[in-house]
Enzyme design. Structure first.
Site, PDB file in Angstrom:
ATOM      1  N   ASP A 306       5.554  10.910  -5.346  1.00 17.90           N
ATOM      2  CA  ASP A 306       4.678   9.881  -4.775  1.00 17.90           C
ATOM      3  C   ASP A 306       3.284   9.903  -5.416  1.00 17.90           C
ATOM      4  OD1 ASP A 306       3.945   7.820  -3.088  1.00 17.90           O
ATOM      5  OD2 ASP A 306       3.392   9.148  -1.437  1.00 17.90           O
ATOM      6  N   GLU A 309       0.871   6.258  -9.335  1.00 18.80           N
ATOM      7  CA  GLU A 309       0.434   5.068 -10.125  1.00 18.80           C
ATOM      8  C   GLU A 309      -0.630   5.447 -11.148  1.00 18.80           C
ATOM      9  OE1 GLU A 309       0.629   5.268  -6.781  1.00 18.80           O
ATOM     10  OE2 GLU A 309       2.609   4.332  -6.776  1.00 18.80           O
ATOM     11  N   ASP A 404       5.032   1.250   0.301  1.00 20.58           N
ATOM     12  CA  ASP A 404       4.583   1.076   1.685  1.00 20.58           C
ATOM     13  C   ASP A 404       4.694  -0.376   2.144  1.00 20.58           C
ATOM     14  OD1 ASP A 404       4.059   3.707   1.431  1.00 20.58           O
ATOM     15  OD2 ASP A 404       1.880   3.537   1.405  1.00 20.58           O
TER      16      ASP A 404
HETATM   17  C1  GLC Z   1       2.179   7.203   0.642  1.00 18.99           C
HETATM   18  C2  GLC Z   1       3.690   6.993   0.536  1.00 18.99           C
HETATM   19  C3  GLC Z   1       4.300   7.128   1.914  1.00 18.99           C
HETATM   20  C4  GLC Z   1       3.954   8.495   2.489  1.00 18.99           C
HETATM   21  C5  GLC Z   1       2.438   8.694   2.535  1.00 18.99           C
HETATM   22  C6  GLC Z   1       2.052  10.103   2.945  1.00 18.99           C
HETATM   23  O1  GLC Z   1       1.591   6.166   1.358  1.00 18.99           O
HETATM   24  O2  GLC Z   1       4.009   5.769  -0.041  1.00 18.99           O
HETATM   25  O3  GLC Z   1       5.696   6.965   1.834  1.00 18.99           O
HETATM   26  O4  GLC Z   1       4.481   8.605   3.783  1.00 18.99           O
HETATM   27  O5  GLC Z   1       1.887   8.447   1.251  1.00 18.99           O
HETATM   28  O6  GLC Z   1       2.532  11.043   2.061  1.00 18.99           O
END
Ligand code: GLC
Length: 651
Positions: A306, A309, A404
């Protein structure tokens, strides 16, 4: 036929893996000199433009503008130009069909007839790129030729196709135990639980908070005995924390991106100040991939990557002294972010030093490549990996989720539109946050969403910490949720087989209706019905408060209704029909002459027998791909022929 054109001195993106013949300057490309390259094409009034993977709006991208510049913004409005990934492949279905892949990690603007004057204009902000032009007999043929040059999709293990439960906010081992137990008590099948950033120690990658998760390997093993996998999140940034071995080694060995002064660039993300690994360097990818040993040694076989980007909350320069040229107007992105991405540098393996801004769209993809290559070394079986940010090429190492989204009907519909577009760009293993990430979901929305996710490779219920809990057992009549999730498991012999066959043949798994019925003018315009594998057409309910919907059938089909009592099949005529679909049922269709193998209900994939199937539909034979669910030796020779009449569920 595919032809490659090279402009300037392009950066290695690893998107295309096959040899493609080099062409002279293509006839219908108009090139501007200066610092950008522009591709133009006049569209006929009936032409459709497909592709662009993870962009907003419908399957036909016509009438709007899209920007490839990976970006973390949870407000997925239709007008939002950029998402988390950049997939620069478009397909024009007009008098002739062709595809174009703009292989550049810099920003690209796709104006797909936004002024309604028939002009398709693609502006590449870097003059260094590879352009691949694909000519074909129709849009599907063009896509298949493209998939053939970008290499085979990532092959996840069977358990990755099971149902997954996730939530930002499961803080302790007991929270996770409870989620597992509640699913079992309610009889809702489950294969994995995701562990969000709360499992870490101070949000540091490659750590587990041992106070909240004592005896982690035992905890992992205990869940595995019950057929459950745990899937931790890994973020891109490494916390600046003296004493942390990953941080220290990263600095010592020069693995982090640098700032203008040549020191490690600092940006704030979840753990506070972090450094970003320079995934564009091979040595850093190898180093980062090896770090996953921390988890694999403790029994973990699945991950989600995650914030790659990369997402940045604030930077060392932003408030202080952002360069005037860096913050100067870019109408498509908030200025502060452009400044951030212009503020840090990558050292490329070819010797060049480049601003992140110039190679921006590769960052997440190279993180996926690093993790995938690392996991392939560390594990003797297939792993689960899905990433938020991506670029074409990353599909060979992992899947992706669409980030998200929100608990809205519009986002459910967007999930349907995203799937075929992502498949066209190689990302077969994908899915959305089922139920919606931001905002509070409700019973009806989650049920209808499960009825869609039951057909997408990644089927994961995930929500933000700020929202109501949305595990299936939290709602009235959990047995209704059980029915929908159990449909997924009964369909797994088909879904797994079709996914693996599509991946091994370098084909699509989820297709627009138009690709299956090329001569059918009406099917060509339908976006809320999809083909899943070779046999199934879905027509999900995407609106609140309705009892059903109308469905267009391009040919006579077998209508399959699934509810608490199992499957009911009815032969139906071609044409339009209105169907009632109660919230605790799913209706789908089997195409003429095709079959769908369905199995018995299962508590998880470990409990599933892929070989014990019954064949639904009017066809005579079905080629079923079968393996042990984790071998790396996958091939079409593993297909077995099932014949209608010889299938006997439970024998
Ligand atoms: C980002 C991710 C989400 C996750 C959050 C906390 O927003 O896209 O899926 O729950 O971070 O880690």
């Amino acid at each position: 036929m595919v032809t490659k054109y090279i402009y300037g001195n392009p950066v290695e993106t690893y998107a295309v893996v096959e040899e493609v013949p080099l062409g002279e300057t293509p006839a219908h490309v108009f090139l501007e000199t200066g610092n950008s390259l522009t591709f133009t094409h006049s569209l006929g009034s009936e032409d459709i433009v497909y592709g662009l993977g993870e962009t907003m709006r419908g399957i036909n991208k016509r009438g709007h503008r899209y920007i490839s510049f990976n970006y973390d913004d949870p407000y997925h409005k239709d007008e939002m130009p950029s998402m988390y990934g950049s997939h620069n492949f478009i397909v024009v279905d007009g008098e002739t069909a062709f595809g174009a892949f703009f292989d550049t990690p810099a920003k690209v603007v796709f104006d797909v007839d936004s002024k309604k004057n028939g002009q398709l204009t693609v502006t590449c902000t870097s003059p260094d790129l590879r352009l691949y032009l694909v000519e074909g007999e129709g849009p599907y043929d063009v896509v298949r030729q493209f998939l053939a040059i970008i290499g085979r999709s990532f092959l996840p293990p069977l358990w990755a196709f099971g149902y997954g439960q996730s939530r930002w906010g499961y803080k302790t081992a007991r929270d996770i135990d409870r989620v597992a137990r509640k699913h079992r008590d309610a009889g809702i099948p489950l294969d994995y639980i995701c562990m969000d950033i709360d499992y870490m120690d101070q949000y540091r990658d490659f750590t587990v908070n041992c106070r909240r998760f004592p005896n982690f390997p035992d905890f992992v093993a205990r869940h595995r005995k019950e057929g459950l996998h745990l899937v931790p999140i890994v973020d891109a940034g490494i916390k600046i924390e003296p004493g942390d071995p990953v941080f220290e080694e990263g600095v010592k060995e020069g693995h982090f991106c640098k700032n203008r002064e040549g020191r490690e660039f600092q940006a704030e993300v979840w753990p506070g100040l972090t450094h970003f690994p320079d995934f564009l360097q091979k040595k850093t990818r190898r180093w980062f991939g090896e770090q996953y040993r921390f988890y694999t040694d403790q029994g973990i076989e699945g991950f989600w990557n995650d914030m790659n980007e990369p997402a940045i909350f604030s930077t060392e320069y932003r408030e202080r002294d952002a360069e005037p040229d860096a913050v100067r107007g870019d109408p498509d992105q908030p200025e502060r972010h452009i400044a951030d991405f212009k503020d840090f540098f990558h050292q490329l393996d070819d010797g060049r030093r480049m601003r992140n801004y110039e190679v921006h769209n590769l960052y997440g993809a190279m993180m996926t490549r690093a993790s995938g290559q690392g996991l392939d070394q560390l594990l003797d079986k297939r792993y689960l990996l899905f990433s938020r940010s991506s670029y074409i090429g990353a599909h060979r190492y992992g899947g992706m989720w669409t980030g998200d989204n929100a608990s809205t009907w519009k986002m459910l519909r967007q999930n349907v539109y995203h799937m075929p577009s992502l498949n066209m760009c190689g990302f077969l293993f994908s899915g959305a946050d089922t139920g919606g990430f931001g905002g509070d979901t409700n019973r009806e929305l989650l049920l209808r969403w499960l009825a869609v996710s039951a057909f997408t490779p990644l089927m994961r219920n995930h929500a933000s910490i700020q929202t109501r809990h949305q595990e299936c057992y939290r709602f009235r009549k959990p047995e209704d949720f059980k029915t929908l999730v159990s449909l997924r498991y009964r369909l797994l012999p088909y879904l797994y087989s079709e996914f693996m066959k599509a991946a091994l043949r370098q084909d699509m798994f989820i297709l627009p209706l138009a690709f299956g019925y090329p001569g059918d003018r009406r099917a060509r315009r339908i976006e809320d019905q999809l083909l899943v594998g070779e046999s199934i057409m879905i027509a999900p309910v995407l609106e609140p408060g309705v009892r059903g919907r109308s469905v267009y059938l391009p040919e006579p089909m077998t209508q399959v209704r699934y509810g608490a009592g199992g499957f009911t099949c009815t032969e139906v005529e071609a044409g339009e029909q209105t169907i009632e679909v109660p919230q605790n049922e799913v209706v789908f269709y089997i195409r003429q002459g095709k079959l769908v193998p369905v199995g018995k209900a299962a508590a998880n994939t470990a409990d599933l027998a892929l070989t014990e199937v019954e064949l639904l539909g009017g066809g005579t034979t079905y080629e079923q791909y079968i393996d042990d669910g984790y071998t790396k030796q996958c091939g079409l020779e593993r297909c077995v022929t099932r014949r209608k009449g010889e299938d006997a569920l439970g024998e």
